[in-house]
Design a protein around this motif. Structure first.
Motif, mmCIF file in Angstrom:
data_model
loop_
_atom_site.group_PDB
_atom_site.id
_atom_site.type_symbol
_atom_site.label_atom_id
_atom_site.label_comp_id
_atom_site.label_asym_id
_atom_site.label_seq_id
_atom_site.Cartn_x
_atom_site.Cartn_y
_atom_site.Cartn_z
ATOM 1 N N ARG A 57 17.063 -7.823 7.296
ATOM 2 C CA ARG A 57 15.827 -7.304 6.738
ATOM 3 C C ARG A 57 14.648 -7.831 7.544
ATOM 4 N N GLN A 58 13.650 -6.975 7.703
ATOM 5 C CA GLN A 58 12.374 -7.414 8.247
ATOM 6 C C GLN A 58 11.492 -7.869 7.074
ATOM 7 N N PRO A 59 10.424 -8.607 7.338
ATOM 8 C CA PRO A 59 9.463 -8.881 6.265
ATOM 9 C C PRO A 59 8.979 -7.567 5.654
ATOM 10 N N GLY A 60 8.782 -7.549 4.357
ATOM 11 C CA GLY A 60 8.412 -6.318 3.675
ATOM 12 C C GLY A 60 7.152 -5.694 4.237
ATOM 13 N N GLY A 61 7.184 -4.376 4.417
ATOM 14 C CA GLY A 61 6.006 -3.648 4.879
ATOM 15 C C GLY A 61 5.072 -3.337 3.716
ATOM 16 N N ASN A 62 3.908 -2.800 4.048
ATOM 17 C CA ASN A 62 2.891 -2.475 3.050
ATOM 18 C C ASN A 62 2.684 -0.972 2.964
ATOM 19 N N VAL A 63 2.345 -0.511 1.776
ATOM 20 C CA VAL A 63 2.062 0.899 1.521
ATOM 21 C C VAL A 63 0.581 1.014 1.164
ATOM 22 N N VAL A 64 -0.186 1.667 2.027
ATOM 23 C CA VAL A 64 -1.619 1.853 1.784
ATOM 24 C C VAL A 64 -1.813 3.216 1.140
ATOM 25 N N THR A 65 -2.334 3.236 -0.069
ATOM 26 C CA THR A 65 -2.483 4.486 -0.809
ATOM 27 C C THR A 65 -3.790 5.189 -0.458
ATOM 28 N N THR A 66 -3.895 6.426 -0.918
ATOM 29 C CA THR A 66 -5.127 7.217 -0.755
ATOM 30 C C THR A 66 -6.094 6.997 -1.919
ATOM 31 N N VAL A 67 -5.694 6.221 -2.911
ATOM 32 C CA VAL A 67 -6.492 6.044 -4.125
ATOM 33 C C VAL A 67 -7.803 5.327 -3.804
ATOM 34 N N LYS A 68 -8.861 5.793 -4.445
ATOM 35 C CA LYS A 68 -10.174 5.166 -4.327
ATOM 36 C C LYS A 68 -10.423 4.384 -5.619
ATOM 37 N N ALA A 69 -10.640 3.092 -5.503
ATOM 38 C CA ALA A 69 -10.687 2.215 -6.674
ATOM 39 C C ALA A 69 -11.720 2.659 -7.696
ATOM 40 N N SER A 70 -12.910 3.034 -7.251
ATOM 41 C CA SER A 70 -13.974 3.411 -8.176
ATOM 42 C C SER A 70 -13.633 4.692 -8.936
ATOM 43 N N VAL A 71 -12.944 5.610 -8.277
ATOM 44 C CA VAL A 71 -12.567 6.866 -8.916
ATOM 45 C C VAL A 71 -11.453 6.623 -9.934
ATOM 46 N N GLN A 72 -10.495 5.800 -9.556
ATOM 47 C CA GLN A 72 -9.405 5.446 -10.467
ATOM 48 C C GLN A 72 -9.955 4.784 -11.734
ATOM 49 N N ARG A 73 -10.871 3.865 -11.549
ATOM 50 C CA ARG A 73 -11.420 3.146 -12.707
ATOM 51 C C ARG A 73 -12.248 4.074 -13.592
ATOM 52 N N ALA A 74 -12.994 4.986 -12.987
ATOM 53 C CA ALA A 74 -13.793 5.929 -13.780
ATOM 54 C C ALA A 74 -12.895 6.791 -14.663
#
Length: 487
Positions: free
Chosen positions: A128-145
């Motif tokens: 196994r390699q070190p775990g990769g990251n998943v960068v989402t398209t979500v915008k924090a301010s829109v999600q919270r609204a």
């Protein structure tokens, strides 16, 4: 004596060869089945021996890993768990994974081929390699609204970037904290039982896994079908629709709650939400035409993924004309996910071109280097550009002068459509309140955001439920957050 020794040696050599052949057979042909055997804990121990990669919103991780010192060492943690649970899902040592944690599991646990230093490296070394990251398209301010707008009421909200298909917000309410399911032991099994037994079904992702009758919000699809098919050539011209309208082949009358619907134009029928005009137009377009039009928006697609699977939105392929009339106003067996209805608004805003919705922007390795980027793909040509322009005008009229005035934003061109969907035996259930909308960037005039909101507030009085009253203010807050520019 020497002969006996030779025979014994030959026999031992034969046994050694057989042993080597068997070992090779196991390594080459049975390794996968042995790895997957539930009794084999080595893979599970190895899986949790290293920290899991993170899911990011913007530049901020919304997940983490904690070293517990146990045999299954690293346990998943969540920042703002209920806010992002419809995006992340859960990663549980007891119950497995769901949603994005499941769809991108090989990236997060370090086994994805894109993370390996060389092609086939993982297959050869079984490492196994070190775990990769998943960068989402979500915008924090829109999600919270969207999350704060629903305020724990049952329902969902989805926001899309019409130009790219990027999902800016994906909210299901009420929500839950996925960290309660991360580890093992009685607390986890108790939380699982509690969440699954809850009447509010907090673990159901209503945004992509629940379908609802879309009600009058579906009239945008019917209007597009009528314009594209040439059934309507002038949206401002009177139609020949009576009010009430007798459903074809029956003695059942379809009433209008709005006034002025008799022989109303398509534009007026959209503005005040006339059932009769839209039902009649659906029958005039015909089953084949309506089925094709709905399909162009994404209805009846069993394979839509974002990358998590999305439930199929339905428009029946076999109906009588009276059933078609009801389906054309978002009733009968017509059902849609909130994501699907956001796609309807997105297609109108984007000039008829519907981009494929997606939740992942890019994949990075442990050090943050991008190893895979998700593209912006065309999904369907939902309608003619001229039809989209006419629908834009009609949806703006809904917000400025019709049933959607509570979605208006000063200085911004906003289009919308309300929906109040009946359901239950003899339509006795509390209606679902819908609002779909879009807003343009005041600076560029380009479509900035498309939104769908549904509220299934069982505690509300039936007479108080409406798309314009319950769902439109939430959509307005979401659009304002998307236009604000802040993360």
């Amino acid at each position: 004596m020497i002969r006996c020794i030779r025979r014994a040696a030959a026999f031992c050599l034969l046994l050694l060869v057989a042993l080597l052949v068997n070992a090779a057979r196991i390594q080459l042909f049975e390794a996968s089945s042995l790895d997957d055997n539930p009794a084999n804990r080595r893979n599970t121990i190895a899986r949790y021996d290293q920290a899991r990669g993170d899911i990011l919103v913007g530049d901020e991780p919304v997940t983490g890993s904690e070293d517990t010192g146990e045999q299954l060492a690293h346990e998943r943690t969540y920042r703002h768990g209920p806010l992002y649970a419809p995006v992340t899902g859960y990663a549980s040592q007891t119950y497995g994974t769901s949603l994005l944690e499941n769809a991108e599991d090989d990236v997060l646990n370090g086994t994805a081929s894109v993370l390996a230093p060389l092609p086939l490296w993982g297959d050869i070394t079984r490492s196994r390699q070190p775990g990769g990251n998943v960068v989402t398209t979500v915008k924090a301010s829109v999600q919270r609204a969207a999350y704060e707008g629903l305020a724990g009421r049952r329902g969902a909200a989805v926001a899309l970037d019409p130009a790219t298909g990027a999902i800016l917000a994906l909210v299901s309410s009420p929500s839950y904290d996925p960290q309660r399911l991360s580890g093992t032991g009685p607390s986890v099994t108790g939380a699982w039982a509690e969440l699954n037994a809850a009447a509010s079904r907090p673990m159901l992702n209503r945004a992509i896994r629940q379908t609802y009758p879309p009600g009058s919000a579906f009239k945008i699809v019917t209007a597009a079908a009528a314009l594209d098919a040439g059934v309507v050539t002038d949206p401002d011209a009177a139609t020949d629709t009576p009010s009430p309208y007798v459903l074809p082949g029956t003695t059942t009358t379809l009433p209008d709650e709005a006034r002025g619907c008799e022989e109303a134009s398509l534009a007026e029928a959209i503005r005040v939400s006339c059932n009769t005009v839209m039902a009649h137009l659906g029958v005039q377009v015909g089953l084949d035409g309506m089925l094709e039009a709905a399909g162009r928006f994404g209805f009846n697609d069993d394979g839509l993924r974002i990358p998590s699977g999305v439930s199929r939105s339905n428009f029946d392929s076999d109906m009588s004309d009276d059933q078609l009339a009801q389906s054309s106003i978002g009733q009968f067996d017509t059902t849609a996910t909130p994501l699907q209805m956001a796609m309807v608004a997105s297609a109108v805003a984007n000039g008829g071109e519907l981009r494929r919705p997606h939740l992942v922007d890019r994949i990075t390795d442990h050090d943050g280097r991008t190893v895979r980027r998700e593209g912006s793909d065309e999904y369907r040509e939902a309608m003619e550009p001229s039809t989209a322009r006419q629908l834009q005008r009609m949806m703006v009229d809904v917000v400025e002068n019709g049933t959607g005035t509570r979605a208006a934003i000063d200085g911004v061109r906003v289009g919308g459509k309300t929906g109040t969907a009946q359901h239950g035996v003899d339509n006795t259930g509390t209606p679902y309140a819908w609002f779909i909308s879009w807003a343009q960037d005041p600076g560029s005039g380009d479509p900035a955001v498309a939104v769908a909101v549904v509220v299934e507030d069982a505690a509300a009085k039936r007479a108080d439920v409406s798309g314009g009253g319950n769902a439109a203010p939430i959509a307005r807050a979401v659009m304002e957050a998307a236009l604000g520019g802040a993360e």
